[in-house]
Motif scaffolding. Sequence first.
Motif, PDB file in Angstrom:
ATOM      1  N   ALA A 154     116.390  29.468  87.632  1.00  0.00           N
ATOM      2  CA  ALA A 154     117.154  29.402  86.380  1.00  0.00           C
ATOM      3  C   ALA A 154     116.189  29.838  85.269  1.00  0.00           C
ATOM      4  CB  ALA A 154     117.651  27.978  86.145  1.00  0.00           C
ATOM      5  N   PRO A 155     116.704  30.100  84.057  1.00  0.00           N
ATOM      6  CA  PRO A 155     115.791  30.517  82.978  1.00  0.00           C
ATOM      7  C   PRO A 155     114.689  29.487  82.713  1.00  0.00           C
ATOM      8  CG  PRO A 155     118.067  30.935  82.344  1.00  0.00           C
ATOM      9  CD  PRO A 155     118.121  30.162  83.641  1.00  0.00           C
ATOM     10  N   TRP A 156     114.936  28.233  83.066  1.00  0.00           N
ATOM     11  CA  TRP A 156     113.964  27.177  82.759  1.00  0.00           C
ATOM     12  C   TRP A 156     113.131  26.745  83.963  1.00  0.00           C
ATOM     13  CZ3 TRP A 156     119.148  26.938  81.183  1.00  0.00           C
ATOM     14  CH2 TRP A 156     120.036  26.525  82.188  1.00  0.00           C
ATOM     15  N   THR A 157     113.328  27.367  85.087  1.00  0.00           N
ATOM     16  CA  THR A 157     112.521  27.001  86.248  1.00  0.00           C
ATOM     17  C   THR A 157     111.071  27.416  86.008  1.00  0.00           C
ATOM     18  OG1 THR A 157     114.437  27.410  87.648  1.00  0.00           O
ATOM     19  CG2 THR A 157     112.301  27.239  88.759  1.00  0.00           C
ATOM     20  N   SER A 158     110.131  26.509  86.271  1.00  0.00           N
ATOM     21  CA  SER A 158     108.732  26.830  85.973  1.00  0.00           C
ATOM     22  C   SER A 158     108.170  27.795  87.007  1.00  0.00           C
ATOM     23  CB  SER A 158     107.885  25.559  85.925  1.00  0.00           C
ATOM     24  OG  SER A 158     107.495  25.183  87.227  1.00  0.00           O
ATOM     25  N   ALA A 159     107.255  28.631  86.557  1.00  0.00           N
ATOM     26  CA  ALA A 159     106.602  29.585  87.456  1.00  0.00           C
ATOM     27  C   ALA A 159     105.869  28.846  88.573  1.00  0.00           C
ATOM     28  CB  ALA A 159     105.637  30.470  86.677  1.00  0.00           C
ATOM     29  N   ALA A 160     105.298  27.691  88.231  1.00  0.00           N
ATOM     30  CA  ALA A 160     104.550  26.933  89.242  1.00  0.00           C
ATOM     31  C   ALA A 160     105.470  26.459  90.363  1.00  0.00           C
ATOM     32  CB  ALA A 160     103.859  25.740  88.588  1.00  0.00           C
ATOM     33  N   VAL A 161     106.689  26.061  89.990  1.00  0.00           N
ATOM     34  CA  VAL A 161     107.649  25.619  91.009  1.00  0.00           C
ATOM     35  C   VAL A 161     108.044  26.785  91.915  1.00  0.00           C
ATOM     36  CG1 VAL A 161     110.077  24.934  91.258  1.00  0.00           C
ATOM     37  CG2 VAL A 161     108.518  23.582  89.833  1.00  0.00           C
ATOM     38  N   MET A 162     108.254  27.969  91.332  1.00  0.00           N
ATOM     39  CA  MET A 162     108.566  29.151  92.144  1.00  0.00           C
ATOM     40  C   MET A 162     107.412  29.435  93.120  1.00  0.00           C
ATOM     41  SD  MET A 162     111.595  30.256  91.342  1.00  0.00           S
ATOM     42  CE  MET A 162     111.680  31.984  91.845  1.00  0.00           C
ATOM     43  N   GLU A 163     106.191  29.359  92.591  1.00  0.00           N
ATOM     44  CA  GLU A 163     105.030  29.666  93.438  1.00  0.00           C
ATOM     45  C   GLU A 163     104.856  28.648  94.557  1.00  0.00           C
ATOM     46  OE1 GLU A 163     101.503  30.211  90.943  1.00  0.00           O
ATOM     47  OE2 GLU A 163     102.722  31.621  89.752  1.00  0.00           O
ATOM     48  N   ARG A 164     104.987  27.357  94.193  1.00  0.00           N
ATOM     49  CA  ARG A 164     104.831  26.313  95.215  1.00  0.00           C
ATOM     50  C   ARG A 164     105.863  26.472  96.318  1.00  0.00           C
ATOM     51  NH1 ARG A 164     105.407  20.498  92.885  1.00  0.00           N
ATOM     52  NH2 ARG A 164     105.849  20.040  95.080  1.00  0.00           N
ATOM     53  N   THR A 165     107.101  26.791  95.911  1.00  0.00           N
ATOM     54  CA  THR A 165     108.155  26.917  96.918  1.00  0.00           C
ATOM     55  C   THR A 165     107.921  28.141  97.794  1.00  0.00           C
ATOM     56  OG1 THR A 165     109.621  25.915  95.281  1.00  0.00           O
ATOM     57  CG2 THR A 165     110.642  26.863  97.245  1.00  0.00           C
ATOM     58  N   ALA A 166     107.490  29.237  97.164  1.00  0.00           N
ATOM     59  CA  ALA A 166     107.188  30.435  97.958  1.00  0.00           C
ATOM     60  C   ALA A 166     106.083  30.132  98.978  1.00  0.00           C
ATOM     61  CB  ALA A 166     106.780  31.596  97.048  1.00  0.00           C
ATOM     62  N   GLU A 167     105.050  29.415  98.528  1.00  0.00           N
ATOM     63  CA  GLU A 167     103.951  29.042  99.424  1.00  0.00           C
ATOM     64  C   GLU A 167     104.448  28.175 100.571  1.00  0.00           C
ATOM     65  OE1 GLU A 167     100.854  29.762 100.313  1.00  0.00           O
ATOM     66  OE2 GLU A 167     101.562  31.377  99.000  1.00  0.00           O
ATOM     67  N   LEU A 168     105.244  27.148 100.219  1.00  0.00           N
ATOM     68  CA  LEU A 168     105.787  26.262 101.254  1.00  0.00           C
ATOM     69  C   LEU A 168     106.601  27.067 102.258  1.00  0.00           C
ATOM     70  CD1 LEU A 168     106.452  23.396 102.384  1.00  0.00           C
ATOM     71  CD2 LEU A 168     108.459  23.406 100.858  1.00  0.00           C
TER      72      LEU A 168
END
Lengths: 314, 314
Positions: A154-168
């Motif tokens: 979403a527009p407010w999703t943090s970049a760190a959350v995207m990165e952590r999820t991609a890593e997971l």
Amino acid sequence: MSRVAIIGTGFIGRAWSITFARAGHDVVLWDSDPKAPAIARDYIAGLLPDLESNGLLNDGPDKLLGRLSLSSSIDEALDGVVHVQENTPEKLDVKKAVFSMLDEKAPRDAVLASSTSALLPSAFTAHVAGRDRCLVAHPINPPYLIPAAELVPAPWTSAAVMERTAELFRSIGQAPLVMKREIDGFIMNRLQGALLEEAFRLVDEGYASIDDVDIGIRDGLALRWSFMGPFETIDLNAPGGVRDYVERYEGIYSGLWPSTQHRADWSGPVMDRIEAERRARLPADRLVSRQEWRDRRLMALIAHKRDAAKKIGS
Amino acid sequence: MSRVAIIGTGFIGRAWSITFARAGHDVVLWDSDPKAPAIARDYIAGLLPDLESNGLLNDGPDKLLGRLSLSSSIDEALDGVVHVQENTPEKLDVKKAVFSMLDEKAPRDAVLASSTSALLPSAFTAHVAGRDRCLVAHPINPPYLIPAAELVPAPWTSAAVMERTAELFRSIGQAPLVMKREIDGFIMNRLQGALLEEAFRLVDEGYASIDDVDIGIRDGLALRWSFMGPFETIDLNAPGGVRDYVERYEGIYSGLWPSTQHRADWSGPVMDRIEAERRARLPADRLVSRQEWRDRRLMALIAHKRDAAKKIGS
């Protein structure tokens, strides 16, 4: 290894449970129907022997099943998890309420991911206090066979959350598509839709049968796509790479464009022909056995790709 | 077995020579440059060991090479052939002149097929006396690895010629798409173009990287497409088959339609990003070795599909 909660244990939740548990995570299954998690675990147990015989489990079925736990308490289910994978019905009000609840009860640093294919993340997380930790993580079913999964912010999703999820996701064997921003259909359904629109047009207008279309993809285009994707395919299809390809061939493709500016009505008269052609090839009472064939072929293809990547390179 | 003439012995002509000769046909190579057929035969000889080691020859390289003959006389080349596969430059005037010549010199009952990907059969056969025996037979290169080949009739191509050519192609291991009438791009380039238009749009508008698109196809959609095609895929993706699928999901796809009604300029600013992303992943000096990797992976995939069809069914 970490603890992951599966919220909603229908077909998608079950498939995610296998995917996370196969990679060694402790997976807790919760559903609004307290009887559902036990049914899900039995269903999963039935799938595992086939996966094992195709070399698609990392360790045995018992170990995988041992990592699943069932919970009828949402507080207990979310206790200590790092990732929540939500798989409730594709209804906006349901998703909104579920995400409010997850945000309230999950550990502050847990990621809240929805498996939705139909709803934009902004549509059901705007009101959530911790909306920066919410995203869509949309699989192609079943994710334990098909690696691609779309991560949609979403527009407010943090970049760190995207990165952590991609890593997971990479750590559990998925191949994440990390979108830069949300759009209806995400990436895969948009690409599939573009192809299907042309396929329906060609059949509707009498240029081709559906068999011709399936042959052209199955015995033609999708061979290279299945191990390279379309951009690498065109990058390797001209001596100077992708720019050279576009310089040589864009004129041909842009020339096709005007004749693609109308939709075929998929459910119009063409559907009678399509259905007749499909049912002549595969009677309705054999759909289920053909789905089983599909899953066996898919497992064999996944095993082939793994072996070919080892032997020839990826 | 029959006698087949290959007219024009560049890359496509060479690939067709392997394809026909592998199936046992006597193949005569002719080119307007009298030195070209010998160069073609040497090139073919260099390809055969790799094909043999992947189990993709029916008998040894020597037997296949023994079925090739070279001719500098067009009359000799066409003597007694049942099928002519034309692979001259993609220029309308060239094709027109070549088809006049072929029609004049080939046996009355020989089929005259062009490998063109760019020209409609009506554009270069209208003036030919025996135009009812002319068609396009367009391969994806190389046809000895990729079975799909489009048979495209001009309005005057006889049904019998279409059927004979489809039969011949099936007998040599190709999977013909038998088009009902001609259209620019035929079937496969239209399907590829539709997918690429959406792919370039998604990248141009900043939703996705080209890697995301390649992952979505390579590790997602193309897995099932590579052994079923898109229509069988959706037929098996809803409990009641293809009509059920369309009833459930057409609304989603038609909702995407308005946002697809504009082209990205493939060679505009987006190309700088695309080229940078590709070259970061694969430097230009490794394009050739990556093309060799592609061909090895393709051979391995073809071998896998053959084995899986035997073991699991097709």
